[in-house]
Structure formats: C-alpha cells, structure tokens
Enzyme design. Structure first.
Site, PDB file in Angstrom:
ATOM      1  N   HIS A  16       1.691   4.531  -2.788  1.00 48.08           N
ATOM      2  CA  HIS A  16       1.768   5.989  -2.602  1.00 48.08           C
ATOM      3  C   HIS A  16       3.151   6.484  -3.028  1.00 48.08           C
ATOM      4  CE1 HIS A  16      -2.044   6.646  -0.665  1.00 48.08           C
ATOM      5  NE2 HIS A  16      -1.780   5.872   0.370  1.00 48.08           N
ATOM      6  N   HIS A  56       0.834  -1.207   0.000  1.00 49.50           N
ATOM      7  CA  HIS A  56       0.000   0.000   0.000  1.00 49.50           C
ATOM      8  C   HIS A  56       0.873   1.264   0.000  1.00 49.50           C
ATOM      9  CE1 HIS A  56      -3.706   2.292   1.266  1.00 49.50           C
ATOM     10  NE2 HIS A  56      -2.768   3.128   1.687  1.00 49.50           N
ATOM     11  N   GLU A  57       1.796   1.334   0.948  1.00 51.23           N
ATOM     12  CA  GLU A  57       2.638   2.529   1.056  1.00 51.23           C
ATOM     13  C   GLU A  57       3.548   2.661  -0.159  1.00 51.23           C
ATOM     14  OE1 GLU A  57       1.695   4.623   3.058  1.00 51.23           O
ATOM     15  OE2 GLU A  57       0.511   3.342   4.371  1.00 51.23           O
ATOM     16  N   HIS A  67       3.521   6.798  -6.728  1.00 48.00           N
ATOM     17  CA  HIS A  67       2.770   7.957  -7.214  1.00 48.00           C
ATOM     18  C   HIS A  67       3.617   9.223  -7.043  1.00 48.00           C
ATOM     19  CE1 HIS A  67      -1.565   9.861  -7.267  1.00 48.00           C
ATOM     20  NE2 HIS A  67      -0.899  10.084  -8.374  1.00 48.00           N
TER      21      HIS A  67
HETATM   22 ZN   LIG Z   1      -3.078   5.196   1.908  1.00 45.85          ZN
END
Ligand SMILES: [Zn+2]
Length: 666
Positions: free
Chosen positions: A460, A456-457, A463
């Site tokens: 990010h 998940h991290e 991105h």
């Molecule tokens: Zn998040």
C-alpha cells in the site's frame, strides 16, 4: 511552514487552532464559491482543493495521533471536531452552487484541461450524481429519506446481532472442556471470575466460540454451541426478539429503490458503478468459474476429513459441528510445525534489510533514515525514499505495540503527492504495525504473519509513494477502485511466500541459518490445507451477496431460499436446515460490502496474476518487470481505470490460473 508535521512539539492547542482555522477557511471558501460568477478550474477547483488539503492534513494528523498515541485531551479534541468535519463533507456533497460550477467546467473549459484535471472533474460529477443532487426536489426528498432509513436499519441489524450474541452464555465445569488448550481455559475462567462466579464461562463471541468448535472433545457441547451460533438474530433464538429477517427484506427493498432512483437497474449496478468490475454478469461468471475449479478440491478435502474422523473416532457421519474439530486435528496430524521455531528465523532487522533490498531490485529505490523527520514516539523512524539520487517521498515506520496505540496494522497517507495548483509537495506515508518490541539488546522476532503484514502494508505504501500523478485527488491510492485497491498490497505479500526471497529475509536468531526448505514446505502445505473448502465458502457468500443485489426481488423472493439455491449449486457441505447464517451476515447488511463481497477473491486474482510474471525472475529481468509494473500500475493513481492499468502491464485481462496455482488448487 516546514515540510513535515512537527510531531515532536505539536501541542493540543496548536492542533485545535489549526483545525479551527482550516474549517473556517473551508467554510469561507464554500461561501465565496456561491458568489463566484466564473466557473473555471482556477476560480473554483483550485481554492477548493487547496483548502480541502489543509483541512485533511490537520484532521489526518488528529486521527493519526489518536490511533498511535491516544490521550484524554486528544479524545476530547477529536469528539469536538468529528461532527463538524462530517457535516462539512455532507454539505459539500449537497452543495448545488458547487455542483453547477463543476458541471459548467465540464461543459466549457473541460477540453482545455489536462487529463488529470479532467479526471478530477469527472469524479466530482460522478460523486454528485451518487449523492442524489441531480434529482428533482421530490426525488432528493425521497433519496434523503431512503438514506436515513437505510442507515437506521443497518444499525438495528448490527445491534440485533450483537444483542443475540451477548444473550447466550453457558457456565461449564473443567471436565466438560476436555481437549481445550490452556490459554482458552484461562480465558473462560477469567470471564466467569469477572462475574464473581466459579468455573468457566463460554459465549458466542469469536475468541470464546472458536476454541470450543476447534478443540472441545465434547461433541454435545459443540453441537449446542453451533446451534446457538448459527441461529443468532433469527426466529429460532431469543423467541425471535432479535430476528433480522424482516430487516433484511427492508434493507434490500430500500437499496433497490435507491438504485432505481439514481437511474440504475439494480443495487449491484450502483455498487459496481465506481468499482473495477464492470457488471454483475461479469462478476458472477468469474465466481462460478472459480467455484467449478475449486469444487473437486473441496470434495477431496471432505473425503479426507470424513475418512480421518472415521479412522480416529469411528465417526459414521460428520456433522457441521464436527468439521472445525476434525479439521484442526487433521491439520495438526499432517502439517504440524512450531510457530515459535519458525519465528526464530525472522529477526526484524534482517527482514527489513531483505525487504529494502527487494524494493531496490524491483523499483531502484532506496530507503534512508532521515533524522530531520519529527516523530511522535521514540520507536518511530522516518525514512527518505530515494530514486536516481532524488528524494521522491518519505515514509514513517511505527512498528511496535504499546499502550495508547490501536491494534492491527495499516498504511495511511500523511501527505498526498501534489504538484498541481502551484503547490509542490512530495507524498509521505505512515506504516503502523503492532509487532512485539525488542527486549534489551535482543532484536524483535516477527511471526510469519507479521512478515506478511509488513509486506502487505509496504505494498500500500509503495502505491502511495511511487505515484507520478500531480493532482492529489487522484494521486497514489486516492480514488482507486475499491475492489482493486488491494492489488499492490497482496502482490507484495506473495514475495513473502517466495522461497528465493525468504532466503534473503531470514537468519536464525541463534545459528544464523536461513529458513530451511523443509520447514518452508511444511508452512506452505499448511497454507494450502483445505484450500478448496475455504475457497468454496467464500464463493458461496460472494455469489449469494451479488445475486441478492441483482436478480432478487425483495417484495416476492425469500433470501433463505436464494442462499439454499446457491449452496445446492456450489457447496460440498450443506449445513443443517436451521442454519440462519444470513441473519448475522453483517458484512453486507451492516458493513460496506453490499454487492462487493466478491472483491476479496477479485483482488487476489489480480495480485496473483501479476505476481506470477515476477515469480522466479531475477537480475535485469526482474528490474525491467519492476519498472514496467511501477509505470503501468503503481504510478498511475486513479487517472486510468485499474483494468486499463492491468491490461497495459499484462497485455491481457485477468485470468484465474495463477490464483489456482498459488492456492494449491492445481
Ligand atoms: Zn490492505
């Protein structure tokens, strides 16, 4: 100055000096802008962006260090500067001279600016409008008053919930706690001990409340606790002392006034103004559509649960306080697996190798340890991110729990990509987690939750790092719509749920075997357990929230009535009439989720939909998809709207099918 922050020998004094200088420079810059006669990008935006960048860098370092390496000196420093920084930003949003300059740039120079700079100008003007600066003097006065009142009411709301929660406690004996696991018993005992009392203390705080509801065989105790919990902050508890009812009506009325003052129809329209979702009707249609799809599954979930309770305990009527209890038992009965056994398959080095290989497949990037990046703790490692032999960014991993570090996991920017205004800086990301540190020469074993967190991290982080936008204000995750910012992170999470990928990130700590398919299927089935019920519950909150901030009239309507209406429409479990859930719904009355609760499901739909295109692909097909995803979504920052990015990648607007499939609702 070096490219990197000198974390290894940065002193508090240096940090303090840098912050003092940055704030002074920023204030000087703002005063100069007032004198400046020419409204142009070079005269206004360039110096402003430059000074903001320097200030944000040092303030970012301060906040970062406080969250990973807290110390009394750092706390003093943080407390000293926090109010100054807040004030500086508030004043910037209220600065009329600056607003006039930006508006003049929009009116004159705009068409000669690059698309990126145009977007920055548009964002500035949007934020000025939302800060009330475009209103008449009387309007601004009213706006400020509403803001102040709203912030007071939200604080009061939160305090009431907290006080109501704190006001309840119950001391029980061990035989009243049959069925409750040992770690919870120890916890209750320690709560009693802390007050010098014998026995066990239970409260309404989640770590105390939940184990009772899930495990206590004592039905009367569950019922009592349930009543206490769902009547918090209402007229039904504490003689109404912490009742949030009138606060809710006031908050809704003021939000509505604020929206109207700024020229919006209602608060939902204001909230959606800078989000990806376009209108309340669009969001409501999406939510009701999903509710219709989930409902038959939720009905099945309930049928199964009722039958299980009847068969195991002869229960004729399943009450609200029985649902978590039998749900837990049924899950154990159907899908039990040992999380400790599962953990053996995820030694951290193997997970990292597999993750890096996946990133290489998807985006043709490699991560290489960079010993020149100064670190703030020996556990931390810095990496260069390399694509086509070029370094395109840097990333720090700070993975293990330790004292002085905040719990949880997050990605943050250490530097934004900046190739505008004559600067040239690559993006730098921090990924911070709280995994269990390795003991001696044994690798740290991750739980499956940890693995999902890491993916998940990383989403990010990608991105932030893979952006190709040159202006820092709209590069990476900056300015991305709030309801779309979890797309890249949740997208990466789905890879951790893909058996093909799991085979590349697992290696049993003793046998070296990959995760067996049979165990994976159990974990997956367990994930989908009661998916229908849980989806409907989220939708109930989301629909209530959105209708409350659009069609609801705070002067004449009653919020409990609206909640009941929503429940009658979609829920399969109707709680008892005394349930006052809304009175403690802090997300929307005290947090930032007003007319935004839908975003949980919204982001999930986007992420699933995009992931479904990658599912089962490999080799050149996967690489091509990765490159397209990078180009159309990850690289774009907030230059285009996320809906534009999404449709550019998918060739169509979002659809629900993938979410239904990956939630087991098909
Ligand atoms: Zn998040």
């Amino acid at each position: 100055m070096s490219y990197f922050i000198p974390f290894n020998d940065l002193t508090i004094e240096q940090l303090e000096n840098n912050l003092t200088t940055a704030i002074k420079d920023m204030n000087d810059c703002v005063s100069n802008l007032a004198e400046e006669s020419t409204s142009s990008w070079d005269n206004i935006m360039q110096p402003l962006q430059h000074h903001l960048l320097v200030l944000n860098r040092w303030w970012g370092v301060t906040e970062h260090l406080q969250s990973v390496k807290d110390s009394p000196e750092l706390r003093v420093l943080h407390e000293k500067f926090q109010p100054q920084i807040t004030e500086l930003y508030v004043n910037l949003g209220q600065n009329k001279a600056l607003y006039r300059h930006v508006q003049a740039i929009k009116d004159n120079e705009y068409s000669h600016l690059s698309p990126e700079r145009q977007k920055v100008i548009d964002n500035e003007l949007r934020d000025f409008r939302l800060s009330g600066i475009t209103l008449s003097d009387a309007g601004q006065q009213q706006f400020k008053q509403i803001q102040t009142e709203l912030s007071e009411l939200s604080t009061k709301f939160e305090h009431n919930v907290l006080d109501a929660t704190d006001s309840y406690s119950r001391y029980v004996s061990l035989d009243e706690l049959a069925g409750v696991p040992a770690d919870s018993l120890n916890f209750y005992q320690s709560l009693a001990e802390a007050e010098g009392k014998e026995g066990y203390k239970i409260s309404l705080h989640m770590p105390s409340y939940l184990p009772i509801m899930q495990y206590a065989d004592n039905r009367a105790l569950r019922q009592e606790l349930y009543y206490a919990y769902v009547t918090r902050a209402s007229e039904l508890s504490n003689d109404g002392k912490f009742n949030n009812a009138s606060l809710i009506q006031d908050i809704l009325r003021l939000r509505n006034d604020k929206a109207k003052l700024l020229g919006f129809t209602d608060y939902a329209e204001l909230s959606l103004f800078n989000k990806m979702a376009e209108s309340s009707s669009q969001v409501l249609e999406f939510l009701y559509q999903l509710a219709n799809k989930a409902r038959p599954f939720a009905e099945n979930d309930m049928l199964e649960l009722r039958k299980f309770a009847k068969d195991s305990d002869g229960l004729d009527e399943l009450m609200a306080w029985d649902i978590p209890y039998y749900s837990e038992k049924l899950q154990q009965h159907k899908y039990s697996y040992s999380s400790n056994e599962l953990k053996q398959y995820f030694p951290l080095p193997k997970v990292f190798t597999g993750l890096f290989a996946l990133l290489n497949e998807l985006f043709a990037i490699s991560l290489q340890v960079n010993p020149e990046m100064p670190v703030w703790h020996p556990d931390v490692t810095g990496y260069s991110v390399i694509q086509n032999d070029n370094i395109i960014g840097y990333i720090y991993f700070d993975l293990y729990a330790r004292s002085g570090k905040q719990p949880g996991a997050w990605m943050n920017s250490a530097a934004d990509r900046n190739f505008d205004n004559g600067e040239s800086r690559l993006p730098i990301a921090y990924i911070v987690c709280n995994f269990t540190a390795p003991v001696q020469d044994k690798a740290s074993l991750l739980t499956f939750d940890d693995v999902q967190t890491l993916f998940h991290e990383m989403g990010h982080g990608l991105h932030h790092l893979l952006t190709r936008i040159n202006n820092p204000a709209i590069a990476g995750i900056n300015g991305v719509e709030w309801d779309a910012v979890e797309l890249p992170s949740q997208f990466m999470e789905y890879f951790a749920w893909n058996y093909q990928i799991l085979q590349t990130i697992t290696e049993h700590s003793q046998s070296g075997a990959v995760l067996p398919l049979e165990l994976f299927n159990k974990v997956l089935a367990s994930r989908h357990y009661q998916s229908g019920l849980m989806t409907l519950r989220q939708l109930e909150f989301a629909i209530f929230d959105l209708r409350l901030h659009s069609e609801f009239n705070p002067l004449t309507d009653n919020y409990l009535q609206l909640l009941n209406e929503v429940r009658q429409q979609i829920a399969v479990v109707i709680p008892p009439a005394y349930n006052r859930f809304a009175n403690s719904f802090g997300h929307i009355f005290a947090g930032g989720y007003a007319a935004g609760y839908y975003s949980y499901k919204w982001a999930e739909v986007l992420a699933c939909d995009v992931f479904s295109i990658f599912d089962g692909k490999s080799g050149s097909e996967l690489r091509q998809l990765g490159a397209k995803y990078h180009q159309e979504i990850l690289s774009q920052g907030s230059l285009r709207s996320m809906m534009t990015n999404f449709t550019a990648f998918m060739g169509r607007e979002p659809e629900l099918d993938a979410l239904l499939k990956y939630s087991g609702l098909n």
